[in-house]
Scaffold this active site. Structure first.
Site, PDB file in Angstrom:
ATOM      1  N   SER A  99      -9.926  -0.887   7.002  1.00  0.00           N
ATOM      2  CA  SER A  99      -9.330  -0.616   5.690  1.00  0.00           C
ATOM      3  C   SER A  99      -8.679  -1.813   5.000  1.00  0.00           C
ATOM      4  O   SER A  99      -8.301  -1.710   3.830  1.00  0.00           O
ATOM      5  CB  SER A  99      -8.304   0.509   5.803  1.00  0.00           C
ATOM      6  OG  SER A  99      -8.951   1.748   5.820  1.00  0.00           O
ATOM      7  N   SER A 146      -9.814   1.665   2.983  1.00  0.00           N
ATOM      8  CA  SER A 146      -8.971   2.474   2.130  1.00  0.00           C
ATOM      9  C   SER A 146      -7.959   1.692   1.301  1.00  0.00           C
ATOM     10  O   SER A 146      -7.478   2.193   0.289  1.00  0.00           O
ATOM     11  CB  SER A 146      -8.213   3.488   2.977  1.00  0.00           C
ATOM     12  OG  SER A 146      -7.301   2.842   3.838  1.00  0.00           O
ATOM     13  N   LYS A 182       0.841  -1.204   0.000  1.00  0.00           N
ATOM     14  CA  LYS A 182       0.000   0.000   0.000  1.00  0.00           C
ATOM     15  C   LYS A 182       0.880   1.260   0.000  1.00  0.00           C
ATOM     16  O   LYS A 182       1.956   1.256   0.596  1.00  0.00           O
ATOM     17  CB  LYS A 182      -0.894  -0.035   1.242  1.00  0.00           C
ATOM     18  CG  LYS A 182      -1.973   1.033   1.301  1.00  0.00           C
ATOM     19  CD  LYS A 182      -2.837   0.834   2.555  1.00  0.00           C
ATOM     20  CE  LYS A 182      -3.935   1.868   2.657  1.00  0.00           C
ATOM     21  NZ  LYS A 182      -4.777   1.652   3.869  1.00  0.00           N
TER      22      LYS A 182
END
Lengths: 95, 483
Positions: free
Chosen positions: B163, B139, B64
């Site tokens: 997330s 997210s 990420k």
């Protein structure tokens, strides 16, 4: 509450310039959000200790021993402006 | 789409890591113009291995965009970190490199992990591989979509309020949030420091266990990382569920839950009972306060963490009349709308005169939420809930209504507030062919038990073998070109 009236004041505190459009939108949206979070006022919290962390950890100190550190050039590599090993900022003190 | 052990087998048969890397790079090239799981500069054609002996030797992995790798652009998908090249590796990155993994790229995310749909990225939204018109969740939507579309076998994300688990559920993959303190956060750009935890996306529970084993464990560089032994998770996977006690909290099946989600999660109960587990209804009475508590604590911590972005040390700088004006212009230009909203809210709940009413009160309610779990875990080994109240929603559907967006994390937030490990596993497909996930929450540092339940369930059901239908045409095209 239809509008949250502290957006301007808070924007100054957090050093963010807002456009008129953002100011208008946020004051409506934050009013809704605050109304929602206000439901916490109905919870009985008498005698409850606040929980700041999920896992009970007390301050842990490591041995006071010198370890490797990052060299100055690397630390400054990402600085938008630098000079002679320092970060450069606009003049702070007038006169 | 291969698992880690299938790739390891290919390597044992003589396949080189460069061939593996190029195979995954060509899949990314073929699919990512539709899915947009990676950041614009986030696909590394020059990716390499740093060790030829580790447990993940030759395994491609995506990271990420809020996890630092030295010299690789890392921006949290925010303009304010424009051009930021980390001067060091996050501990998880260091451990992956030592284990021989190929770090193949950086994945798209909501700006600073503020969001549940991957639409607030400063670059572009990511699309759900099951239906390209829908969000992948967030997210960590890029990591979820990349694994779902087979562009990498595994990926790392971060989970502050869901997330990892919510996008895993929406994309039909496995998503693990370990116990707070299990994985070092050194090199993870902070959102809410008392809630953030790095975790794993994978196609199977076994792969999740393999990656956690590598990244978990105490780290001197993170004072909140826990000095707790890491279990050999693979050892525990194939064990019987006989006698296991599963609590199913009634509050997670009430208003707002999609009927198909309810149906499939109820079916999980039947499967677990067949496998010998005992399932009972339990109660977590403070559940309805989780979202409100979270949005006070998370925004308060975020407003403090994001104060460091001021145009001086790294990232974007917009010049102004003087120092203060430079701050204003830099932060106005650098932060997106959701970041601004959250910094404003977080500053408000911490400000003098409101601190007691909001922040302190929320920390007390947080203690009550945690206590609910402690009580249930006296009698139960695992808690089972839906991961997300609905399957994937349409792009744009909730973007203008922050509160509706926040509520899509209603079932995942409690594990962050309480610091508990939790995993989402695919458990069904809606009539529109959208994945549905079930969440298993465990006791602190008891990842081995949630892995055991998740594995037993997965091995008894077909859901982890389903392939995303939204990119079927693109894949057919790849196969034609290959022939």
């Amino acid at each position: 509450m239809d509008r949250f009236d502290k957006v301007d004041y808070l924007a100054k505190l957090i050093r963010i310039e807002l456009t008129d459009q953002e100011r208008d939108l946020f004051s409506k949206q934050l009013a809704d959000i605050l109304e929602y979070v206000n439901q916490l006022s109905e919870v009985d919290i008498e005698g409850v200790e606040p929980m700041y962390h999920a896992v009970a950890l007390t301050n842990r100190f490591r041995e006071d021993k010198v370890g490797p550190s990052m060299d100055q050039e690397k630390v400054l590599k990402n600085a938008p402006k630098k000079k002679d090993g320092f970060f450069v900022v606009p003049k702070v003190i007038e006169g | 789409m291969k698992t880690i052990s299938e790739i390891k087998y290919q390597i044992s048969q003589g396949k080189s890591w460069t061939d593996l890397r190029d195979e995954y790079l060509s899949r990314i090239e073929a699919l990512d113009s539709k899915v947009r799981a990676f950041t614009p500069e986030g696909v590394y054609k020059d990716a390499k291995v740093y060790s030829e002996t580790g447990e993940l030797y030759g395994i491609p992995i995506a990271i990420k965009d809020n996890i630092c790798e030295e010299g690789r652009l890392t921006t949290c998908c925010s303009r304010i970190l424009d051009g930021f090249l980390p001067p060091y590796d996050a501990t998880v990155v260091k451990r992956l490199k030592q284990a021989g993994a190929i770090i193949l790229g950086k994945t798209n995310m909501d700006e600073f992990a503020f969001g549940s749909s991957c639409e607030t990225s400063c670059y572009y939204p990511t699309h759900n591989p099951w239906d390209l018109e829908r969000v992948p969740g967030g997210s960590s939507g890029g990591s979820a979509a990349a694994v779902s579309a087979g562009m990498v076998p595994v990926a790392l994300g971060s989970d502050t309020g869901g997330s990892i688990r919510q996008p895993a559920s929406l994309c039909g993959v496995v998503g693990l949030k370990p116990t707070y303190g299990r994985v070092s956060r050194y090199g993870l750009i902070a959102f809410a420091s008392s809630l953030d935890q790095i975790g794993v996306f994978s196609r199977t529970v076994e792969d999740s266990a393999r990656v956690l084993k590598v990244i978990a464990g105490f780290d001197d560089m993170d004072s909140t990382s826990a000095p707790v032994d890491v279990d050999d998770y693979l050892e525990y996977l194939d064990r019987s569920l006989k006698g296991l006690k599963v609590g199913i909290p009634k509050e997670y099946f009430g208003e707002g839950i999609d009927p198909e989600v309810r149906h499939f999660v109820n079916n999980v109960k039947v499967v677990l009972q067949d496998l010998g587990a005992r399932c009972d209804q339990v109660s977590l009475p403070h559940t309805k306060y989780c979202v409100a508590t979270y949005y006070i604590i998370a925004t308060a911590e975020a407003s403090s963490n994001l104060a460091r972005f001021d145009g001086v040390q790294y990232g974007l700088r917009v010049e102004g009349r003087d120092l203060i004006d430079m701050y204003f212009r830099t932060r106005e230009t650098g932060f997106g709308a959701e970041a601004k909203r959250r910094i404003i809210l977080g500053t408000y709940v911490l400000s003098s005169g409101y601190y007691d009413a909001y922040y302190l009160r929320a920390q007390k309610v947080r203690a009550l939420i945690k206590k609910d779990f402690d009580i249930v875990f006296r009698d139960y080994d695992v808690i089972m809930t839906p991961t997300s109240p609905t399957p994937a929603f349409r792009l744009g559907e909730k973007l203008d209504d922050p509160l509706a967006m926040y509520l899509s994390d209603v079932f995942t937030i409690s594990a962050n507030l309480s610091g508990l490990p939790a995993i989402s596993v695919p458990c069904g497909l809606s009539c529109k062919k959208l994945p549905i996930g079930v969440q298993f929450i465990g006791k602190p540092f008891d990842e081995k038990t949630i892995f055991k339940v998740a594995y037993a369930y997965e091995q008894s059901t077909p859901w982890h073998q389903k392939e995303p239908v939204g990119i079927r045409d693109c894949i057919k095209q790849i196969d034609i070109e290959k022939d």
